[in-house]
Design a protein around this motif. Sequence first.
Motif, PDB file in Angstrom:
ATOM      1  N   ASN A 105     -10.399   3.043   8.682  1.00 33.88           N
ATOM      2  CA  ASN A 105      -9.296   3.959   8.482  1.00 33.88           C
ATOM      3  C   ASN A 105      -8.378   3.799   7.067  1.00 33.88           C
ATOM      4  O   ASN A 105      -7.877   2.846   7.023  1.00 33.88           O
ATOM      5  N   ARG A 106      -8.469   4.866   6.383  1.00 34.46           N
ATOM      6  CA  ARG A 106      -7.698   4.771   5.071  1.00 34.46           C
ATOM      7  C   ARG A 106      -6.577   5.609   4.889  1.00 34.46           C
ATOM      8  O   ARG A 106      -5.922   5.749   3.889  1.00 34.46           O
ATOM      9  N   GLU A 107      -6.231   6.060   6.284  1.00 33.07           N
ATOM     10  CA  GLU A 107      -5.182   7.113   6.340  1.00 33.07           C
ATOM     11  C   GLU A 107      -3.914   6.651   5.984  1.00 33.07           C
ATOM     12  O   GLU A 107      -3.522   5.290   6.107  1.00 33.07           O
ATOM     13  N   ARG A 108      -2.962   7.517   5.102  1.00 28.44           N
ATOM     14  CA  ARG A 108      -1.674   7.127   5.073  1.00 28.44           C
ATOM     15  C   ARG A 108      -0.895   6.335   6.097  1.00 28.44           C
ATOM     16  O   ARG A 108      -0.086   5.703   6.039  1.00 28.44           O
ATOM     17  N   ARG A 140       1.311  12.872   0.370  1.00 30.40           N
ATOM     18  CA  ARG A 140       0.016  13.279   0.952  1.00 30.40           C
ATOM     19  C   ARG A 140      -0.958  12.536   0.222  1.00 30.40           C
ATOM     20  O   ARG A 140      -2.294  12.915  -0.082  1.00 30.40           O
ATOM     21  N   ARG A 141      -0.763  11.341  -0.588  1.00 26.75           N
ATOM     22  CA  ARG A 141      -1.829  10.706  -1.328  1.00 26.75           C
ATOM     23  C   ARG A 141      -2.284   9.567  -0.130  1.00 26.75           C
ATOM     24  O   ARG A 141      -1.162   8.931  -0.053  1.00 26.75           O
ATOM     25  N   GLU A 142      -3.348   9.021  -0.327  1.00 30.54           N
ATOM     26  CA  GLU A 142      -3.836   7.846   0.457  1.00 30.54           C
ATOM     27  C   GLU A 142      -3.136   6.718  -0.239  1.00 30.54           C
ATOM     28  O   GLU A 142      -3.390   6.424  -1.438  1.00 30.54           O
ATOM     29  N   CYS A 143      -2.589   5.714   0.212  1.00 30.02           N
ATOM     30  CA  CYS A 143      -1.890   4.447  -0.185  1.00 30.02           C
ATOM     31  C   CYS A 143      -3.034   3.785  -1.038  1.00 30.02           C
ATOM     32  O   CYS A 143      -2.620   3.107  -2.163  1.00 30.02           O
ATOM     33  N   THR A 145      -5.234   4.511  -2.964  1.00 34.30           N
ATOM     34  CA  THR A 145      -5.758   4.679  -4.205  1.00 34.30           C
ATOM     35  C   THR A 145      -5.114   3.883  -5.341  1.00 34.30           C
ATOM     36  O   THR A 145      -5.692   3.900  -6.119  1.00 34.30           O
TER      37      THR A 145
END
Lengths: 157, 256
Positions: A105-108, A140-143, A145
Amino acid sequence: MKRHVLHPLWVAVGVVGLIFLARLVLVPDDFGVHGDSFTYNYYRLGNIDEWKNFPVKYQGSDTCVECHKDNVRTHRRSPHKRVQCENCHGPAASHPDDIEYLPLNRERAMCLRCHADLDYPESSARSNLPAIVDRHHKRRRECVTCHNPHDPREDVE
Amino acid sequence: MSCSRRNFLKDAAGAAFVSSLPLSAFVILTTEEAKAAVAAATVRWGYLVDTNKCTGCGMCVKACKNENEIPYDAPVTRTWVERYVVTKDGTTHIDSPDGGRDGFTSDKIRDEEVDPENIAKAFFVPKLCNQCDNPACVQVCPVGATYKTEDGVVLIDREWCIGCGYCIMACPYGVRFFHPDHKVADKCNFCYHRITKGMMPACVESCAFGARRLANLRDPDDPVTKIITTERVAVLKDEYGTKPHVFYLGLDNNVR
């Protein structure tokens, strides 16, 4: 006694007998009082083993270290060490035998569970964690990154 | 046949005494049975929630649902986290969106904005089955499908439950629900399949902050038992006489 008295009596006796017979067939042998209280310990004994055999899904990070030494080592040095591997990687249940890759799970939203700023007084445990205001910080960017989740002190190159 | 008043009173007193004895007083245990009874009494599971440490991340709720195969999107859960925000005028705002499954990422409470300047205190309270010593849910079960094990955990027999829902109504803590798949009553059992293997419950395992901990109350050397016995802990709804075994550190009066 007269027949009109005896007849219903035999019917009643027969019905009660049938109920006992049905009970004998339907109720398992291990059903009864197992313990010191009729109120709280009246049950089917076999059910305890059924619950004990319920499949375990979360294996704990000691299982992860067997194969993922580097990541676990980085993680255990970091401020994130208290976060269990499976919190983000998902339950390891049958990994690696049946499931080769765990659904990471890479979600913000994952990071925001702890790091969304709620602006609560200092007495709240939440206020002690580093926090961002969701709508102001890189929306809206994945943390992941920019931030390395295994060690948030390191930036991702 | 003669019966003197003295003999009659004597016999009556004897009969009253014998009939007042429970049936178990006449059972003679074999050595194995006696040993088993003593051995089983070495474990009594309890639970400690430190509300001072809970940050409301909801990882416990997520882990519980995955571990215990509770439908993820159904509005039922074995454990949940409540948020309490008390404003300076004394009003308490409480919410628990999806049981706290996805954490608390918004400062809105039930679509209501609370001015941060106006907040006196805010905290999170995880809840789960209290594994009571006098479980009301077990008393009301008409078929003997729910019961208390030797180690104090209340279990539900999924084969035996008829789904009448009496226990769901009887629990003063509201921890029971109707399982949408199995069509029976369901609730937290401290992850009985894990604790009997020496593992921690999924919620305890997944808590990064040590807010949730399991205790064996019969083991005086258990560090969590030490906290429960030596520090100031509280239980929920003590007045119901259910003798709950989930203990809370830092419990606020607003928590019900």
